[in-house]
Design an enzyme around this catalytic site. Structure first.
Site, PDB file in Angstrom:
ATOM      1  N   TRP A  10      45.365 112.361 -39.813  1.00 47.71           N
ATOM      2  CA  TRP A  10      46.441 113.344 -39.593  1.00 47.71           C
ATOM      3  C   TRP A  10      46.451 114.437 -40.657  1.00 47.71           C
ATOM      4  CZ3 TRP A  10      51.241 109.703 -38.302  1.00 47.71           C
ATOM      5  CH2 TRP A  10      50.944 108.976 -37.140  1.00 47.71           C
ATOM      6  N   LYS A  11      45.668 114.253 -41.708  1.00 47.09           N
ATOM      7  CA  LYS A  11      45.613 115.230 -42.816  1.00 47.09           C
ATOM      8  C   LYS A  11      47.027 115.524 -43.341  1.00 47.09           C
ATOM      9  CE  LYS A  11      41.375 116.984 -40.898  1.00 47.09           C
ATOM     10  NZ  LYS A  11      40.377 118.045 -40.878  1.00 47.09           N
ATOM     11  N   HIS A  95      35.953 112.325 -47.719  1.00 45.02           N
ATOM     12  CA  HIS A  95      36.121 113.312 -46.652  1.00 45.02           C
ATOM     13  C   HIS A  95      35.619 114.675 -47.151  1.00 45.02           C
ATOM     14  CE1 HIS A  95      38.003 116.049 -43.806  1.00 45.02           C
ATOM     15  NE2 HIS A  95      38.026 115.020 -42.969  1.00 45.02           N
ATOM     16  N   GLU A 167      30.229 113.372 -40.434  1.00 51.16           N
ATOM     17  CA  GLU A 167      31.068 114.528 -40.119  1.00 51.16           C
ATOM     18  C   GLU A 167      30.379 115.800 -40.613  1.00 51.16           C
ATOM     19  OE1 GLU A 167      35.409 113.196 -39.512  1.00 51.16           O
ATOM     20  OE2 GLU A 167      35.153 113.751 -41.597  1.00 51.16           O
ATOM     21  N   GLY A 173      37.336 120.859 -38.029  1.00 52.87           N
ATOM     22  CA  GLY A 173      38.438 121.804 -37.892  1.00 52.87           C
ATOM     23  C   GLY A 173      38.003 123.176 -37.405  1.00 52.87           C
ATOM     24  N   SER A 213      35.774 118.035 -34.759  1.00 50.76           N
ATOM     25  CA  SER A 213      36.294 118.700 -33.565  1.00 50.76           C
ATOM     26  C   SER A 213      36.086 117.894 -32.284  1.00 50.76           C
ATOM     27  CB  SER A 213      35.703 120.107 -33.428  1.00 50.76           C
ATOM     28  OG  SER A 213      36.055 120.897 -34.547  1.00 50.76           O
ATOM     29  N   GLY A 234      40.386 114.462 -36.238  1.00 49.81           N
ATOM     30  CA  GLY A 234      41.390 115.195 -36.996  1.00 49.81           C
ATOM     31  C   GLY A 234      42.418 115.830 -36.083  1.00 49.81           C
ATOM     32  N   GLY A 235      42.235 117.111 -35.780  1.00 50.40           N
ATOM     33  CA  GLY A 235      43.225 117.875 -35.014  1.00 50.40           C
ATOM     34  C   GLY A 235      43.687 117.201 -33.735  1.00 50.40           C
TER      35      GLY A 235
HETATM   36  C1  PEP Z   1      38.350 115.159 -39.833  1.00 45.39           C
HETATM   37  O1  PEP Z   1      39.058 115.805 -40.589  1.00 45.39           O
HETATM   38  O2  PEP Z   1      37.963 114.036 -40.177  1.00 45.39           O
HETATM   39  C2  PEP Z   1      38.014 115.759 -38.551  1.00 45.39           C
HETATM   40  C3  PEP Z   1      37.057 115.228 -37.858  1.00 45.39           C
HETATM   41  O3  PEP Z   1      38.758 116.857 -38.173  1.00 45.39           O
HETATM   42  P1  PEP Z   1      38.696 117.647 -36.767  1.00 45.39           P
HETATM   43  O4  PEP Z   1      38.605 116.606 -35.683  1.00 45.39           O
HETATM   44  O5  PEP Z   1      39.944 118.436 -36.724  1.00 45.39           O
HETATM   45  O6  PEP Z   1      37.458 118.483 -36.819  1.00 45.39           O
END
Ligand code: PEP
Length: 251
Positions: A10-11, A95, A167, A173, A213, A234-235
């Site tokens: 959730w950051k 991260h 990642e 993001g 993403s 994330g998002g």
């Molecule tokens: C993350 O922050 O671990 C991530 C994968 O973010 P997002 O899905 O928003 O790219």
């Protein structure tokens, strides 16, 4: 057979009320005995209330970071023991926002991995290349360095509580997701590095998540790859419906 995991990062998002509601909706949607592991990683101050909201559910709690130190004069840090007491099963370590925005080093990340595993947490270790590294053909060198430096010195039992999240920094993001083929290539390479450094048995049992993403539309293609064992989201984890659709894409 590797168990699959979908974890929501959730950051620095959600109010307390939003965090409780989101956790409750995810718990209700996941049900009592999902065939995939599910976790949510809220901001530190919401860990205990979210643990309450998840009580009795199959959804695990994770922290977005962890200190490498057990206690003492480390202002702003949160120890592995505190996270366990707050109800966490997982801690995310390394991260890309902590590596590239906060400036965490490979050596600090190795210390955090050890501290968290020694305390009894499960670790989701993030790694991945920047766009400049990919463009310069340095991906394999980056993975080699990150796998070697982060995991040096772990016992077999500790490897059993480790999950890697690949990642690519350029996909986090940004709305730009790796293609299923790009993800599979990277995951297979990371697994091969782990095998050559720490042995085939550890590598074949190690879950490797994709993050960057992921959306309900892209999840199924990514998760169908043989070396992709779920996702770090994330998002798209901030809306229960979308996150649950991603969880269903693994199943
Ligand atoms: C993350 O922050 O671990 C991530 C994968 O973010 P997002 O899905 O928003 O790219």
């Amino acid at each position: 057979m590797r168990r699959k995991l979908v974890a929501g990062n959730w950051k620095m998002n959600t109010t307390l009320a939003e965090a409780r509601a989101l956790a409750g909706a995810v718990a209700a949607g996941v049900g009592a005995s999902p065939s995939v592991d599910v976790a949510v990683c809220p901001p530190y101050p919401w860990l205990v209330p979210v643990a309450d909201a998840l009580k009795g559910s199959a959804v695990a709690l994770g922290a977005q970071d962890v200190s490498a130190e057990p206690k003492g004069a480390f202002t702003g840090e949160v120890s592995p023991g505190m996270l366990l007491e707050a109800g966490c099963r997982y801690a995310i370590v390394g991260h890309s926002e902590r590596r590239h925005v906060i400036g965490e080093s490979d050596s600090l990340i190795n210390h955090k991995v050890h501290a968290a595993l020694e305390a009894g947490l499960h670790v989701i270790l993030c790694m991945g290349e920047t766009l400049a590294e990919r463009d310069r053909g340095l991906m394999e060198r980056v993975f080699q360095r990150q796998v070697y430096s982060a995991l040096a010195g772990l016992t077999d039992e500790q490897f059993g509580r480790l999950v890697i999240a690949y990642e690519p920094v350029w996909a986090i993001g940004t709305g730009r997701t790796a293609t299923p083929d790009q993800a599979q290539e990277a995951h297979a390479f990371v697994r091969a590095r782990v095998a050559s450094l720490y042995g085939e048995k550890i590598a074949s049992g190690l879950p490797i998540l994709y993050g960057g993403s992921v959306t309900p539309d892209t999840a199924a293609g990514l998760f169908a790859q043989p070396d992709v064992d779920g996702g770090l989201v994330g998002g798209a984890s901030l809306k229960a419906d979308g996150f649950l659709a991603i969880v269903r894409a693994v199943v």
